[in-house]
Design a protein around this motif. Sequence first.
Motif, PDB file in Angstrom:
ATOM      1  N   LYS A   2     -46.488  93.632 -46.878  1.00 55.48           N
ATOM      2  CA  LYS A   2     -46.688  95.078 -46.908  1.00 55.48           C
ATOM      3  C   LYS A   2     -47.792  95.392 -47.904  1.00 55.48           C
ATOM      4  O   LYS A   2     -47.880  94.775 -48.963  1.00 55.48           O
ATOM      5  CB  LYS A   2     -45.374  95.741 -47.340  1.00 55.48           C
ATOM      6  N   GLY A  25     -38.085  99.738 -53.493  1.00 55.09           N
ATOM      7  CA  GLY A  25     -38.679 100.910 -52.873  1.00 55.09           C
ATOM      8  C   GLY A  25     -38.565 102.115 -53.795  1.00 55.09           C
ATOM      9  O   GLY A  25     -37.511 102.349 -54.374  1.00 55.09           O
ATOM     10  N   GLU A  44     -43.285 101.253 -51.330  1.00 53.65           N
ATOM     11  CA  GLU A  44     -42.477 101.840 -50.264  1.00 53.65           C
ATOM     12  C   GLU A  44     -41.352 100.913 -49.820  1.00 53.65           C
ATOM     13  O   GLU A  44     -40.497 101.310 -49.037  1.00 53.65           O
ATOM     14  CB  GLU A  44     -43.376 102.169 -49.061  1.00 53.65           C
ATOM     15  N   THR A  45     -41.356  99.686 -50.329  1.00 55.34           N
ATOM     16  CA  THR A  45     -40.396  98.695 -49.863  1.00 55.34           C
ATOM     17  C   THR A  45     -39.950  97.785 -51.009  1.00 55.34           C
ATOM     18  O   THR A  45     -40.630  97.685 -52.016  1.00 55.34           O
ATOM     19  CB  THR A  45     -41.029  97.838 -48.732  1.00 55.34           C
TER      20      THR A  45
END
Length: 70
Positions: A2, A25, A44-45
């Motif tokens: 990611k 996240g 985001e993760t």
Amino acid sequence: MKEIIATMAGTVLNILVTSGDNVSGGQEVLIIESMKMEIPIESETDGLIKEIKVSIGDFVNEGDVLIIVE
């Protein structure tokens, strides 16, 4: 993997993680200064920081890849 990308153009003010760190996240990983404001960039993760593609003082544009998380 990611990618964490810049949400706006600015200068990298601070990097809050190092390669090999685990992140969650919503965790702040980097601070960008733009128009005299400090903008936190969040992961985001969940994952492991694989690579940091910027250094403190670098100018980044919106959409630039800052950090790779795996």
